[in-house]
Design a protein around this motif. Structure first.
Motif, PDB file in Angstrom:
ATOM      1  N   MET A 143       0.843  -1.189   0.000  1.00  0.00           N
ATOM      2  CA  MET A 143       0.000   0.000   0.000  1.00  0.00           C
ATOM      3  C   MET A 143       0.887   1.251   0.000  1.00  0.00           C
ATOM      4  N   SER A 144       0.408   2.197  -0.692  1.00  0.00           N
ATOM      5  CA  SER A 144       1.291   3.381  -0.744  1.00  0.00           C
ATOM      6  C   SER A 144       1.367   4.059   0.621  1.00  0.00           C
ATOM      7  N   ARG A 145       2.483   4.706   0.839  1.00  0.00           N
ATOM      8  CA  ARG A 145       2.711   5.428   2.093  1.00  0.00           C
ATOM      9  C   ARG A 145       1.638   6.450   2.368  1.00  0.00           C
ATOM     10  N   TYR A 146       1.228   7.151   1.293  1.00  0.00           N
ATOM     11  CA  TYR A 146       0.236   8.215   1.456  1.00  0.00           C
ATOM     12  C   TYR A 146      -1.076   7.650   1.975  1.00  0.00           C
ATOM     13  N   LEU A 147      -1.495   6.547   1.367  1.00  0.00           N
ATOM     14  CA  LEU A 147      -2.761   5.944   1.758  1.00  0.00           C
ATOM     15  C   LEU A 147      -2.679   5.447   3.202  1.00  0.00           C
ATOM     16  N   LEU A 148      -1.553   4.791   3.525  1.00  0.00           N
ATOM     17  CA  LEU A 148      -1.359   4.297   4.894  1.00  0.00           C
ATOM     18  C   LEU A 148      -1.426   5.440   5.903  1.00  0.00           C
ATOM     19  N   LEU A 149      -0.754   6.544   5.562  1.00  0.00           N
ATOM     20  CA  LEU A 149      -0.763   7.725   6.446  1.00  0.00           C
ATOM     21  C   LEU A 149      -2.196   8.183   6.696  1.00  0.00           C
ATOM     22  N   CYS A 150      -2.976   8.299   5.603  1.00  0.00           N
ATOM     23  CA  CYS A 150      -4.364   8.758   5.724  1.00  0.00           C
ATOM     24  C   CYS A 150      -5.154   7.841   6.641  1.00  0.00           C
ATOM     25  N   ILE A 151      -5.031   6.535   6.416  1.00  0.00           N
ATOM     26  CA  ILE A 151      -5.804   5.584   7.215  1.00  0.00           C
ATOM     27  C   ILE A 151      -5.385   5.662   8.680  1.00  0.00           C
ATOM     28  N   GLU A 152      -4.072   5.675   8.923  1.00  0.00           N
ATOM     29  CA  GLU A 152      -3.591   5.678  10.307  1.00  0.00           C
ATOM     30  C   GLU A 152      -4.028   6.941  11.047  1.00  0.00           C
ATOM     31  N   PHE A 153      -3.945   8.092  10.362  1.00  0.00           N
ATOM     32  CA  PHE A 153      -4.303   9.331  11.067  1.00  0.00           C
ATOM     33  C   PHE A 153      -5.808   9.476  11.255  1.00  0.00           C
ATOM     34  N   ALA A 154      -6.600   8.921  10.327  1.00  0.00           N
ATOM     35  CA  ALA A 154      -8.042   8.924  10.542  1.00  0.00           C
ATOM     36  C   ALA A 154      -8.360   8.071  11.763  1.00  0.00           C
ATOM     37  N   LYS A 155      -7.656   6.952  11.887  1.00  0.00           N
ATOM     38  CA  LYS A 155      -7.847   6.067  13.031  1.00  0.00           C
ATOM     39  C   LYS A 155      -7.471   6.776  14.334  1.00  0.00           C
ATOM     40  N   ILE A 156      -6.328   7.463  14.310  1.00  0.00           N
ATOM     41  CA  ILE A 156      -5.888   8.177  15.517  1.00  0.00           C
ATOM     42  C   ILE A 156      -6.920   9.230  15.904  1.00  0.00           C
ATOM     43  N   SER A 157      -7.454   9.917  14.889  1.00  0.00           N
ATOM     44  CA  SER A 157      -8.436  10.960  15.151  1.00  0.00           C
ATOM     45  C   SER A 157      -9.648  10.408  15.886  1.00  0.00           C
ATOM     46  N   ILE A 158     -10.045   9.182  15.533  1.00  0.00           N
ATOM     47  CA  ILE A 158     -11.239   8.605  16.144  1.00  0.00           C
ATOM     48  C   ILE A 158     -10.953   8.077  17.551  1.00  0.00           C
ATOM     49  N   PHE A 159      -9.754   7.522  17.755  1.00  0.00           N
ATOM     50  CA  PHE A 159      -9.501   6.852  19.038  1.00  0.00           C
ATOM     51  C   PHE A 159      -8.687   7.670  20.035  1.00  0.00           C
ATOM     52  N   ALA A 160      -7.991   8.715  19.566  1.00  0.00           N
ATOM     53  CA  ALA A 160      -7.224   9.537  20.510  1.00  0.00           C
ATOM     54  C   ALA A 160      -8.148  10.575  21.117  1.00  0.00           C
ATOM     55  N   ILE A 161      -8.644  10.287  22.306  1.00  0.00           N
ATOM     56  CA  ILE A 161      -9.639  11.145  22.936  1.00  0.00           C
ATOM     57  C   ILE A 161      -9.003  11.862  24.120  1.00  0.00           C
ATOM     58  N   GLY A 162      -9.294  13.136  24.263  1.00  0.00           N
ATOM     59  CA  GLY A 162      -8.808  13.841  25.442  1.00  0.00           C
ATOM     60  C   GLY A 162      -7.824  14.951  25.152  1.00  0.00           C
ATOM     61  N   GLY A 163      -7.539  15.182  23.887  1.00  0.00           N
ATOM     62  CA  GLY A 163      -6.755  16.361  23.518  1.00  0.00           C
ATOM     63  C   GLY A 163      -5.301  16.331  23.927  1.00  0.00           C
ATOM     64  N   GLY A 164      -4.582  17.342  23.487  1.00  0.00           N
ATOM     65  CA  GLY A 164      -3.172  17.484  23.850  1.00  0.00           C
ATOM     66  C   GLY A 164      -2.326  16.301  23.440  1.00  0.00           C
ATOM     67  N   LEU A 165      -1.825  15.593  24.433  1.00  0.00           N
ATOM     68  CA  LEU A 165      -0.895  14.504  24.157  1.00  0.00           C
ATOM     69  C   LEU A 165      -1.589  13.176  23.878  1.00  0.00           C
ATOM     70  N   ALA A 166      -2.919  13.187  23.752  1.00  0.00           N
ATOM     71  CA  ALA A 166      -3.644  11.924  23.614  1.00  0.00           C
ATOM     72  C   ALA A 166      -3.193  11.118  22.403  1.00  0.00           C
ATOM     73  N   SER A 167      -2.686  11.794  21.369  1.00  0.00           N
ATOM     74  CA  SER A 167      -2.293  11.041  20.175  1.00  0.00           C
ATOM     75  C   SER A 167      -0.925  10.387  20.349  1.00  0.00           C
ATOM     76  N   LEU A 168      -0.192  10.772  21.388  1.00  0.00           N
ATOM     77  CA  LEU A 168       1.184  10.282  21.545  1.00  0.00           C
ATOM     78  C   LEU A 168       1.302   8.754  21.589  1.00  0.00           C
ATOM     79  N   PRO A 169       0.499   8.061  22.419  1.00  0.00           N
ATOM     80  CA  PRO A 169       0.625   6.606  22.434  1.00  0.00           C
ATOM     81  C   PRO A 169       0.361   5.985  21.063  1.00  0.00           C
ATOM     82  N   PHE A 170      -0.544   6.590  20.296  1.00  0.00           N
ATOM     83  CA  PHE A 170      -0.846   6.063  18.963  1.00  0.00           C
ATOM     84  C   PHE A 170       0.336   6.257  18.025  1.00  0.00           C
ATOM     85  N   LEU A 171       1.042   7.373  18.199  1.00  0.00           N
ATOM     86  CA  LEU A 171       2.202   7.625  17.343  1.00  0.00           C
ATOM     87  C   LEU A 171       3.335   6.662  17.702  1.00  0.00           C
TER      88      LEU A 171
END
Lengths: 202, 190
Positions: free
Chosen positions: B1-29
């Motif tokens: 899968m292209s990198r671009y597509l993977l990036l889009c999917i992963e960040f959409a996923k992070i957006s949905i599951f990283a709840i609570g603002g600020g550093l909430a996305s850090l564990p996902f990264l």
């Protein structure tokens, strides 16, 4: 109107430093005092709801305010304006850093900075924990998630889903569903046992 | 899968599951870093530092930075856009029944569980940053298990202790600590 929304949130984006908790006073100043799009109470509501929605607090608040002002297009304009400064500034800085990253001085500086980041993150967790860990059960839940993430290598998505389910089950057992307020801590042993199971399920 | 597509999917996923603002996305990264060899844990700590000390909310800064690191300017744009689109879709739906949502005991119940979990998740991310910046695992492995002194970076640990207390008591802006830490890092050749 779309432009006005875009640029107002562009300003808020530039003035925001760090986490989502710094956004509220800016939102109040720009959207309530200056533009008078919404009331003081509404902005606090939107901010509170923004915390309970997936994604970033600031982005969510921007979207809700944008929607209130000008419907769907308004929410897109507000969100785009809010994100634009990050996009421009980070792209510029990232490409600059990439060019100098190999220098020993820069590497030493970043090694020092990482230590400061540890301190900042630890304090951010402390602030969150004061609201989140309110009784023994929530403490066990936090610990179970920590262990699952660090040593069992469970990825965050299933942990968040399990925690949401655990929250529902626990609230039901504590008889909080159907009533709005959160009861005082009661931390029964039975609940604690069930909680660690919920954490380990993954 | 292209990198671009993977990036889009992963960040959409992070957006949905990283709840609570600020550093909430850090564990996902961190989880991204583990699953793809796009960037190291150390890179991520540096990105946190830059994102904390530049204008813009830290979550969006991190998304742009990670996207740029993985796939250049277009990557930065795609990651940022993918990070925001799910929020727009959800926000527009929720905006219609805001009052109900606000008063719902179910929302409160879900967050009764999610809030402590987010603390645990960010705690795990902090543990990972600390293990690379306060410990010297490479030196420890080379010297063998004989000496524990090689494992701990004492100046770093000391500095961590002082800064944690200062940050807690003084509430200076994060960028101040980051600047001081950079100077100390250069002077002591960390």
């Amino acid at each position: 109107m779309y432009l006005s929304l875009f640029f107002t949130f562009f300003r808020i984006g530039i003035l925001t430093f760090g986490g989502g908790y710094t956004v509220l006073p800016l939102l109040q100043k720009e959207t309530v005092e200056k533009k008078q799009w919404i009331s003081q109470l509404e902005v606090i509501d939107y901010y509170a709801v923004g915390q309970c929605l997936p994604g970033m607090i600031g982005v969510n608040a921007a979207i809700l305010i944008g929607y209130k002002v000008k419907g769907r297009g308004g929410s897109v304009a507000a969100a785009a304006g809010f994100a634009m400064p990050s996009l421009l500034i980070i792209l510029a800085i990232a490409s600059l850093i990439q060019n100098i990253a190999g220098l020993p001085v820069v590497q030493s500086a970043f090694a020092g900075i990482r230590v400061a980041v540890c301190a900042l993150v630890v304090n951010a967790i402390y602030t969150m924990a004061q609201k989140a860990i309110i009784n023994p059960i929530t403490a066990v839940l936090a610990l179970a998630v920590f262990i699952a993430a660090v040593w069992l290598q469970v990825s965050p998505v299933p942990l968040v889903i399990a925690a949401a389910a655990a929250g529902l089950i626990l609230s039901m057992r504590e008889g909080k569903l159907g009533r709005k307020t959160q009861a005082a801590p009661n931390g029964g042993d039975k609940d604690t046992d069930e909680e660690s199971q919920a954490g380990e399920e993954q | 899968m292209s990198r671009y597509l993977l990036l889009c999917i992963e960040f959409a996923k992070i957006s949905i599951f990283a709840i609570g603002g600020g550093l909430a996305s850090l564990p996902f990264l961190y989880s991204l870093s583990d699953r793809y060899a796009w960037f190291s844990h150390g890179d991520l700590a540096d990105m946190v530092a830059v994102s904390e000390s530049t204008p813009g909310p830290i979550g969006i800064n991190m998304a742009t930075y990670v996207g740029y690191t993985v796939a250049g300017v277009l990557g930065g744009v795609l990651a940022t856009v993918s990070y925001i689109i799910p929020s727009i879709l959800i926000g527009v739906i929720v905006a219609r029944f805001l009052e109900k949502f606000k008063a719902s005991p179910y929302v409160e119940a879900v967050f009764y569980g999610i809030r402590p979990a987010v603390c645990g998740l960010i705690g795990a991310a902090a543990y990972k940053i600390m293990s690379i910046s306060l410990l010297d695992l490479d030196a420890y492995r080379i010297s063998g298990s004989a000496s524990l002194t090689g494992l701990f970076r004492l100046p770093a640990i000391l500095m961590f202790g002082v800064m944690t207390v200062m940050n807690h008591k003084l509430k200076w802006h994060p960028v101040v600590y980051i600047a001081i830490a950079a100077v100390i890092g250069v002077l002591l050749k960390f």
